[in-house]
Write a protein that holds these residues in place. Sequence first.
Motif, mmCIF file in Angstrom:
data_model
loop_
_atom_site.group_PDB
_atom_site.id
_atom_site.type_symbol
_atom_site.label_atom_id
_atom_site.label_comp_id
_atom_site.label_asym_id
_atom_site.label_seq_id
_atom_site.Cartn_x
_atom_site.Cartn_y
_atom_site.Cartn_z
ATOM 1 N N THR A 110 105.821 121.159 87.557
ATOM 2 C CA THR A 110 105.641 120.040 88.479
ATOM 3 C C THR A 110 105.269 118.773 87.707
ATOM 4 O O THR A 110 104.394 118.796 86.830
ATOM 5 N N GLY A 111 105.967 117.693 88.004
ATOM 6 C CA GLY A 111 105.729 116.417 87.337
ATOM 7 C C GLY A 111 106.579 116.209 86.103
ATOM 8 O O GLY A 111 106.637 115.098 85.569
ATOM 9 N N LYS A 112 107.260 117.251 85.642
ATOM 10 C CA LYS A 112 108.098 117.145 84.461
ATOM 11 C C LYS A 112 109.501 116.664 84.853
ATOM 12 O O LYS A 112 109.954 116.831 85.983
ATOM 13 N N VAL A 113 110.180 116.085 83.876
ATOM 14 C CA VAL A 113 111.555 115.625 84.059
ATOM 15 C C VAL A 113 112.417 116.241 82.966
ATOM 16 O O VAL A 113 112.054 116.209 81.781
ATOM 17 N N ALA A 114 113.565 116.800 83.364
ATOM 18 C CA ALA A 114 114.438 117.507 82.416
ATOM 19 C C ALA A 114 115.850 116.947 82.465
ATOM 20 O O ALA A 114 116.356 116.577 83.533
ATOM 21 N N ILE A 115 116.486 116.900 81.310
ATOM 22 C CA ILE A 115 117.925 116.658 81.209
ATOM 23 C C ILE A 115 118.581 117.974 80.814
ATOM 24 O O ILE A 115 118.155 118.610 79.836
ATOM 25 N N VAL A 116 119.597 118.378 81.558
ATOM 26 C CA VAL A 116 120.370 119.578 81.225
ATOM 27 C C VAL A 116 121.816 119.157 81.046
ATOM 28 O O VAL A 116 122.461 118.691 81.990
ATOM 29 N N THR A 117 122.335 119.292 79.844
ATOM 30 C CA THR A 117 123.731 118.908 79.611
ATOM 31 C C THR A 117 124.648 120.074 79.959
ATOM 32 O O THR A 117 124.260 121.234 79.912
ATOM 33 N N ASP B 110 129.742 111.272 72.923
ATOM 34 C CA ASP B 110 129.749 109.812 72.934
ATOM 35 C C ASP B 110 128.306 109.327 72.918
ATOM 36 O O ASP B 110 127.588 109.421 73.920
ATOM 37 N N ALA B 111 127.854 108.800 71.800
ATOM 38 C CA ALA B 111 126.456 108.391 71.656
ATOM 39 C C ALA B 111 126.059 107.337 72.678
ATOM 40 O O ALA B 111 124.935 107.366 73.200
ATOM 41 N N ALA B 112 126.950 106.414 72.984
ATOM 42 C CA ALA B 112 126.634 105.370 73.961
ATOM 43 C C ALA B 112 126.458 105.954 75.352
ATOM 44 O O ALA B 112 125.562 105.546 76.105
ATOM 45 N N ALA B 113 127.303 106.923 75.709
ATOM 46 C CA ALA B 113 127.184 107.573 77.014
ATOM 47 C C ALA B 113 125.879 108.351 77.112
ATOM 48 O O ALA B 113 125.230 108.373 78.165
ATOM 49 N N VAL B 114 125.486 108.980 76.024
ATOM 50 C CA VAL B 114 124.229 109.732 76.014
ATOM 51 C C VAL B 114 123.045 108.786 76.190
ATOM 52 O O VAL B 114 122.116 109.064 76.956
ATOM 53 N N GLN B 115 123.059 107.657 75.479
ATOM 54 C CA GLN B 115 121.957 106.711 75.614
ATOM 55 C C GLN B 115 121.864 106.177 77.032
ATOM 56 O O GLN B 115 120.755 106.012 77.578
ATOM 57 N N ALA B 116 123.016 105.939 77.655
ATOM 58 C CA ALA B 116 123.016 105.481 79.045
ATOM 59 C C ALA B 116 122.407 106.529 79.965
ATOM 60 O O ALA B 116 121.685 106.189 80.915
ATOM 61 N N MET B 117 122.671 107.797 79.697
ATOM 62 C CA MET B 117 122.102 108.876 80.505
ATOM 63 C C MET B 117 120.583 108.912 80.374
ATOM 64 O O MET B 117 119.860 109.020 81.372
ATOM 65 N N VAL B 118 120.092 108.812 79.158
ATOM 66 C CA VAL B 118 118.652 108.861 78.934
ATOM 67 C C VAL B 118 117.971 107.641 79.558
ATOM 68 O O VAL B 118 116.918 107.759 80.193
ATOM 69 N N ASP B 119 118.584 106.473 79.398
ATOM 70 C CA ASP B 119 118.021 105.262 80.004
ATOM 71 C C ASP B 119 117.941 105.397 81.523
ATOM 72 O O ASP B 119 116.938 105.005 82.142
ATOM 73 N N ALA B 120 118.993 105.971 82.115
ATOM 74 C CA ALA B 120 119.008 106.153 83.573
ATOM 75 C C ALA B 120 117.932 107.138 84.009
ATOM 76 O O ALA B 120 117.274 106.949 85.043
ATOM 77 N N ALA B 121 117.726 108.191 83.217
ATOM 78 C CA ALA B 121 116.706 109.190 83.546
ATOM 79 C C ALA B 121 115.314 108.575 83.537
ATOM 80 O O ALA B 121 114.512 108.779 84.462
ATOM 81 N N VAL B 122 115.012 107.806 82.499
ATOM 82 C CA VAL B 122 113.688 107.200 82.385
ATOM 83 C C VAL B 122 113.493 106.139 83.458
ATOM 84 O O VAL B 122 112.401 106.010 84.037
ATOM 85 N N GLU B 123 114.541 105.392 83.752
ATOM 86 C CA GLU B 123 114.429 104.382 84.805
ATOM 87 C C GLU B 123 114.188 105.030 86.170
ATOM 88 O O GLU B 123 113.379 104.545 86.963
ATOM 89 N N GLN B 124 114.883 106.139 86.425
ATOM 90 C CA GLN B 124 114.772 106.806 87.723
ATOM 91 C C GLN B 124 113.440 107.523 87.890
ATOM 92 O O GLN B 124 112.794 107.439 88.929
ATOM 93 N N PHE B 125 113.022 108.236 86.850
ATOM 94 C CA PHE B 125 111.867 109.128 86.978
ATOM 95 C C PHE B 125 110.626 108.675 86.201
ATOM 96 O O PHE B 125 109.556 109.243 86.361
ATOM 97 N N GLY B 126 110.783 107.684 85.332
ATOM 98 C CA GLY B 126 109.635 107.141 84.626
ATOM 99 C C GLY B 126 109.196 107.894 83.389
ATOM 100 O O GLY B 126 108.268 107.477 82.700
ATOM 101 N N ARG B 127 109.858 109.003 83.077
ATOM 102 C CA ARG B 127 109.463 109.812 81.931
ATOM 103 C C ARG B 127 110.548 110.830 81.617
ATOM 104 O O ARG B 127 111.510 110.993 82.376
#
Length: 251
Positions: A7-14, A69-86
């Motif tokens: 609870t409270g954690k945020v995960a990226i699963v590719t 695609d490194a740029a696509a990956v960075q966009a994914m991480v940026d979106a995750a942090v923007e959406q969830f804050g962490r």
Amino acid sequence: MTTTELTGKVAIVTGAGRNIGRAIALALAEGGASVVVNARSKRAEADAVARAVEALGGKALVHIGDVADAAAVQAMVDAAVEQFGRLDILVNNAALRREKPFAEMDYAEWREILDVTLDGAFHCTKACLAALRKSGTGTIVNIGGLSAHTGARDRAHVVTAKAGIIGFTRALAHDLADDGITVNCVVPGLIGTPRPKDKPEPAHHLTHQTITDERGKPEDVAAMVRFLCGPAARYINGQAIHANGGAYLGA
């Protein structure tokens, strides 16, 4: 959703649109984590996983992009942090698994597998690193492959890429220990997953068997990933843990 260990954690699963990736996304959601569902191109599959996460009472974000695609990956991480804050958890599951005799394999076919499986894990880890450091309990779980340990015919590119994931795991465990980030690898083996009619079961599956003669389920792999992402697994680091029903018993 009741309070659970993530609870409270945020995960990226590719590679989370189906099979093992889907099961991992749902297992982490059941643990209480918010999940970024990544898929290379099939939005309908990723959207279905996100809906399943939300049906569990969790939060999900879909991001379509190629991990090579490194740029696509960075966009994914940026979106995750923007959406969830962490960001606390990265599961490097995306991979390509093809079969072709080495003598008939050209460099583009070799490179395609390494680009997604190995370079993709590099890109995702680099992009996630700053956020994982801030977590304080950052976790990276890489998904390996049985054939990296046993070898296999017609899979030189896949075996090489998955063997590289093991080395990547061990190296990162050392490099990131001071940041409080654990890095482990879960190695599935002989997992029963739906396959298109034009893509038969991998040939190397026919040369191995489990102790019980039963194939595993994606959920069996996902359960180990969830455990490694939780507080009870913080002392486990740099390991390759097999979930294969005894099909491979090596160290």
